[in-house]
Each structure stands twice: as C-alpha cells, then as structure tokens.
Scaffold this active site. Structure first.
Site, mmCIF file in Angstrom:
data_model
loop_
_atom_site.group_PDB
_atom_site.id
_atom_site.type_symbol
_atom_site.label_atom_id
_atom_site.label_comp_id
_atom_site.label_asym_id
_atom_site.label_seq_id
_atom_site.Cartn_x
_atom_site.Cartn_y
_atom_site.Cartn_z
ATOM 1 N N GLY A 8 -2.731 -22.691 -14.514
ATOM 2 C CA GLY A 8 -2.240 -21.560 -13.508
ATOM 3 C C GLY A 8 -0.975 -21.447 -13.610
ATOM 4 O O GLY A 8 0.146 -21.289 -12.798
ATOM 5 N N ALA A 9 -0.460 -21.419 -15.035
ATOM 6 C CA ALA A 9 1.212 -21.345 -15.255
ATOM 7 C C ALA A 9 2.026 -20.038 -15.196
ATOM 8 O O ALA A 9 3.179 -19.939 -15.517
ATOM 9 C CB ALA A 9 1.409 -22.081 -16.603
ATOM 10 N N THR A 10 1.265 -18.854 -15.078
ATOM 11 C CA THR A 10 1.599 -17.541 -15.249
ATOM 12 C C THR A 10 2.401 -17.010 -13.898
ATOM 13 O O THR A 10 2.925 -16.020 -14.046
ATOM 14 C CB THR A 10 0.671 -16.877 -15.826
ATOM 15 O OG1 THR A 10 -0.622 -16.507 -14.833
ATOM 16 C CG2 THR A 10 0.253 -17.216 -17.244
ATOM 17 N N GLY A 12 4.038 -17.969 -9.656
ATOM 18 C CA GLY A 12 4.350 -18.918 -8.575
ATOM 19 C C GLY A 12 4.683 -20.136 -8.943
ATOM 20 O O GLY A 12 5.696 -20.245 -9.972
ATOM 21 N N ILE A 13 4.231 -21.237 -8.292
ATOM 22 C CA ILE A 13 4.686 -22.455 -8.815
ATOM 23 C C ILE A 13 4.518 -23.038 -10.101
ATOM 24 O O ILE A 13 5.163 -23.657 -10.657
ATOM 25 C CB ILE A 13 4.675 -23.388 -7.515
ATOM 26 C CG1 ILE A 13 2.828 -24.012 -7.573
ATOM 27 C CG2 ILE A 13 4.894 -23.194 -6.260
ATOM 28 C CD1 ILE A 13 2.639 -25.093 -6.580
ATOM 29 N N GLY A 14 3.294 -22.497 -10.517
ATOM 30 C CA GLY A 14 3.102 -22.816 -11.945
ATOM 31 C C GLY A 14 3.954 -22.171 -13.135
ATOM 32 O O GLY A 14 4.523 -23.089 -14.002
ATOM 33 N N SER A 136 -3.071 -28.849 -0.889
ATOM 34 C CA SER A 136 -2.573 -27.691 0.211
ATOM 35 C C SER A 136 -2.663 -28.442 1.496
ATOM 36 O O SER A 136 -3.824 -29.149 1.741
ATOM 37 C CB SER A 136 -2.994 -26.307 0.085
ATOM 38 O OG SER A 136 -2.573 -25.681 1.281
ATOM 39 N N TYR A 162 -11.168 -21.731 1.296
ATOM 40 C CA TYR A 162 -10.068 -22.430 0.404
ATOM 41 C C TYR A 162 -9.597 -23.667 1.118
ATOM 42 O O TYR A 162 -9.450 -24.439 0.143
ATOM 43 C CB TYR A 162 -8.767 -21.171 0.600
ATOM 44 C CG TYR A 162 -7.691 -21.701 0.085
ATOM 45 C CD1 TYR A 162 -7.284 -21.573 -1.296
ATOM 46 C CD2 TYR A 162 -6.582 -22.218 0.859
ATOM 47 C CE1 TYR A 162 -6.267 -22.067 -1.707
ATOM 48 C CE2 TYR A 162 -5.297 -22.746 0.341
ATOM 49 C CZ TYR A 162 -5.170 -22.622 -0.899
ATOM 50 O OH TYR A 162 -3.982 -23.060 -1.464
#
Length: 289
Positions: A8-10, A12-14, A136, A162
C-alpha cells in the site's frame, strides 16, 4: 541497511513512509496495485537521498493468487527481509466479492497481510524481522463474529466491515507474536489521515473526504508511527503491541482476547488454504487458493 517491504505504498501514509524510510537509508521493496503509481513512489523514494536500492512490485492484494505471486517475487529478490510493513487497506461503500469468493474489505485488509506474512515467515524469522501492520482506532467500534467475518448477514455496512477488519489486524498481530516470538510483531493506529482512501468509493464519499480533508492529519504525520516501529531501536523491543503516536496503548478487550485471536488465525488458515503441508513445500506459495 535494513530491507523493508511496504505494501500500500503508493498513497497516503504508505507513500510517506516509503519516502522517509528511503531517506533514512533503508533498501525498499515498494508494493502497490498500479504500476505507474508504484514507479512514482519508487522515484520519490530514490530522490529522498538515502542511496539504497528501491525495488518495484505490482500486485492486487485483494486477490490471493497475487499475494502468492508477490511472496514468490520477494523471496527471489531479497535474501533478507528485515521489516514487513502490512499497510495496504481500504474501505468500500458497497459489498464486493473477490474472484476468490471473499468480501473485498476482509480480503484486502485481513487475509492479504495474514497470507503474505505467513508466506514470508521463514525469511522473516531468519532475519529476526519486524512485522508492522497498519490497524486503526476504528477497531474500537467492532465486534467480531467469526461466523460472519465476511458481512453476509443483513445490510452491508461499510464502516462496520472496515472496523471489523481492523480488529482482525490487532488480533492477527497478537497471535503472530505468540506463535513466532523470534520476530517483533506490532500494529499501529496512524490517526485519521488525508489520503486517497475515498477514491475506492463513490461520489458522495469523495465529496465528504474533500470537505473534512483540511481537518485531518497529513500522511507524513500519520506515517511516523509506522516508520518508528519499522526502524527505531527502541521500537525493536516491543512485542505484540498496539501503538499510537509512537507509544503503546491498550486496544479494546476483544482485541486482547487470546482465544479469539487463535480461532481467527485458524479460520484464516483454512480460508487461504495455508496448511502445514503447503508451508513445507515452499512457504505455501504453490498452494491453490
């Protein structure tokens, strides 16, 4: 120079974590669903000034066959993995079923990190690695019914699905640490972040995200606990903790239920066909989903 895998690096926090980890000198394996965004994040990481290699991996982690393919790529490319950051996740406004037959939120947010971590487990254990999972504070609103993990009963509620998946993240971390004490498994609440999260959803969700955006934390702020857990020496002493703002805090009582964590693990093994026999072949990579 640690080798760090960030899913999930593309966005936000990633993305923010990948750039900061590269700046600190980590060798990175950047994982995302879209090849162009993976390349953009990798280029930003290379430009951060750490001079370590940055590797690009494309995978749709909602699909278990892609998780297995990614694990094989990572094992082939990296003789050592010091940190696995399970950061990929999303919330969807309607119920979708993946090609594997899983509800998409549950598949992406829980089953994917569960399966990927297990497929890499021998390598992670050999490296005495850290496994950092983005959970979360939303887990506090969840009650996990193991007979309805995939939101099949009644009307689909996106927030409930979620929250339940984030509770699974905390329970997964707890049971992972119990079963495999050679690694350091911890999870984190990054805060409520300005990110591309709402792009997975409809127009109303995107409008709502635009309106509240100015009041949310920046991705760089949200990434601090992830980066801290990944590389800070003090964080390396933590085991099985839930972290917020770079310090351990108590999750809910259900998130500390060892019986529930054990049963969730066993059922997740069944769903991903991650059997003992499969792990013995080549960490389960060639097993069917």
């Amino acid at each position: 120079m640690p080798t760090v895998v960030v899913t999930g690096a593309t966005r936000g926090i990633g993305h923010a974590a990948a750039v900061e980890l590269a700046r600190r000198g980590a060798e990175l394996a950047v994982v995302g669903r879209d090849a162009e965004r993976v390349r953009a994040t990798a280029d930003a990481a290379r430009a951060a000034g750490g001079d370590a290699p940055v590797h690009e991996h494309v995978a749709d982690l909602a699909r278990m066959d892609d998780v297995r393919r990614l694990a094989a790529e990572l094992l082939d490319a990296h003789p050592r993995i010091d940190v696995l950051a399970n950061n990929a996740g999303a919330m969807f406004t309607s119920r979708h079923v993946t090609p594997d037959g899983f509800e998409q939120t549950f598949a992406l947010n829980h089953l994917a990190p569960f399966l990927l971590t297990n497929l890499l487990l021998d390598r992670l254990t050999d490296s005495h690695a850290r496994v950092v999972t983005t959970a979360s504070d939303a887990h506090k609103g969840a009650v996990l019914d193991l007979d309805d993990r995939q939101s099949e009963r009644g009307r689909f509620r996106p927030g409930r699905a979620y929250s339940r998946s984030k509770l699974c993240n905390v329970l997964f971390t707890r049971e992972l640490q119990r079963r495999h004490p050679a690694i350091a498994a911890n999870c984190l609440h990054p805060g409520v972040i300005r990110t591309g999260f709402a792009r997975n959803n409809g127009m109303l969700a995107r409008i709502g995200a635009t309106l509240v955006g100015p009041f949310l934390r920046s991705p760089e702020t949200g990434a601090r606990s992830l980066v801290w857990l990944a590389v800070d020496p003090a964080a390396g002493e933590l085991r099985g903790q839930y972290v917020e703002k770079e310090r351990p805090v108590e999750p809910t009582a259900q998130a500390q239920d060892d019986r529930l964590a054990k049963e969730l693990w066993e059922r997740s093994e069944q769903l991903t066909t991650l059997t003992t026999r499969a792990r013995g072949e080549r960490p389960g990579i060639d097993s069917p989903t």
